[in-house]
Design a protein around this motif. Structure first.
Motif, short mmCIF file in Angstrom:
data_model
loop_
_atom_site.label_atom_id
_atom_site.label_comp_id
_atom_site.label_asym_id
_atom_site.label_seq_id
_atom_site.Cartn_x
_atom_site.Cartn_y
_atom_site.Cartn_z
N ASN A 96 5.24 89.62 -11.77
CA ASN A 96 6.55 89.83 -12.46
C ASN A 96 7.37 88.40 -12.61
O ASN A 96 8.45 88.39 -13.11
N GLY A 97 6.60 87.55 -11.62
CA GLY A 97 7.12 86.41 -12.26
C GLY A 97 7.60 85.38 -12.81
O GLY A 97 8.62 85.30 -13.72
N SER A 139 10.65 85.42 -16.61
CA SER A 139 11.18 84.01 -16.86
C SER A 139 10.60 84.09 -18.45
O SER A 139 10.55 83.00 -18.85
N GLY A 165 4.08 90.14 -7.33
CA GLY A 165 5.03 89.52 -7.12
C GLY A 165 5.10 88.26 -8.23
O GLY A 165 5.39 87.95 -8.98
#
Length: 317
Positions: free
Chosen positions: A116-117, A121, A113
């Protein structure tokens, strides 16, 4: 008669040499090493490893490893963002994102996670992309600059590392990293070809997640240990250091991954546990990589164990 005598002496000498050679009986034409020779070899390996550790500690290796780890930590996000942005202009964005995420997951013991973040962005405008690329050149290449300086401290050759040459090596290692990223893309094609030929899942996992990433890491460290020191380095010794550091990095990655899965850092860091895990990984990588550099220096005979501190930092040629 003189010739016969000479020949007889030669034969006797050869027999004497054969009888005096230590080791176990010859099997299949191969002379097996004796227990004593194996023991001597093990002692030599242990002594070399100990000397490398002594040098690492005496030359403030932990501090230098911290600098490497800091800039490595700062380089990962902009490197991912810049790679996705540039790649998306040439290939489908979804495919590029998947490739970058998979490559990062092969080296970083971070939660998916969090990774992926970072990719989510990515910049949507040219100005943001230019800023990201600037951060990549500054932060990412600074990790290589810190690595260059630290390696030459281990070699007592930091005086030969001019500002201009440091920038050249810094950009050179950045180019090497980008080239290896391209090789990783070719590796994905190889994995796809192997999968099409009916290889089982275990073989594909071993090739895709272990063999190829380990080989790429070893290649990067081989180039670093061979060309960053301001002294000639043999390929053999650079390869030994590369193999040692690569094994250490991969084992440390697995261990830190287990720590992350166990949630050990959740109590002291809370929501920042994933960030702390990534920072810890970067520090451990810096320590292992710099220890490998010290090992190469010892193998090259540059750092006798009985040198005094002032001699180790001597600026003499």
């Amino acid at each position: 008669m003189a010739l016969a005598l000479h020949g007889g002496m030669g034969t006797a000498e050869r027999r004497t040499r054969t009888r005096s050679t230590p080791g176990l009986p010859i099997l299949g034409g191969l002379h097996l090493p004796s227990v004593a020779s194996v023991k001597d070899g093990a002692v030599a390996v242990a002594r070399t490893a100990w000397t490398a550790g002594h040098i690492f500690i005496d030359d403030q290796g932990l501090s230098w490893a911290g600098a490497i780890g800091l800039f490595l930590f700062l380089s990962v996000p902009p490197f991912m963002v810049a790679t996705v942005y540039i790649g998306s202009s040439l290939w489908p964005p979804a495919a590029v994102e998947g490739f970058v995420l998979e490559q990062v997951a092969k080296y970083l013991p971070a939660e998916q996670g969090l990774v992926n973040g970072i990719v989510a962005s990515q910049p949507e405008h040219a100005g943001a992309a230019a800023l990201s690329l600037g951060l990549l050149l500054f932060s990412g290449s600074r990790a290589f600059a810190a690595l260059t300086s630290a390696i030459n401290v281990m070699w007592r050759r930091v005086d030969r590392l001019t500002f201009v040459w440091r920038q050249v090596l810094r950009l050179g290692m950045l180019v090497v990293a980008l080239l290896l990223m391209g090789v990783a893309a070719l590796g994905e094609g190889l994995v796809g070809a192997v999968s099409a030929n009916g290889a089982d899942g275990g073989q594909l996992w071993l090739l895709d997640w272990q063999v190829i990433p380990t080989a790429l890491l070893a290649a990067f460290l081989l180039v670093a240990y061979r060309f960053l020191p301001r002294e000639p380095v043999s390929w053999t010794h650079a390869a030994i250091g590369s193999a040692t550091a690569t094994a250490g990095v991969r084992l440390a990655q697995a261990a830190i991954g287990l720590v992350g899965e166990a949630g050990t850092l959740r109590t002291p860091y809370g929501d920042l546990a994933d960030v702390a895990l990534l920072a810890t990984w970067a520090l451990v990588v810096g320590i292992v990589v710099l220890y490998g550099a010290a090992l190469v220096a010892v193998l090259e005979g540059k750092r006798p164990i009985d040198h005094e501190a002032d001699e180790r930092f001597s600026r003499g040629g």
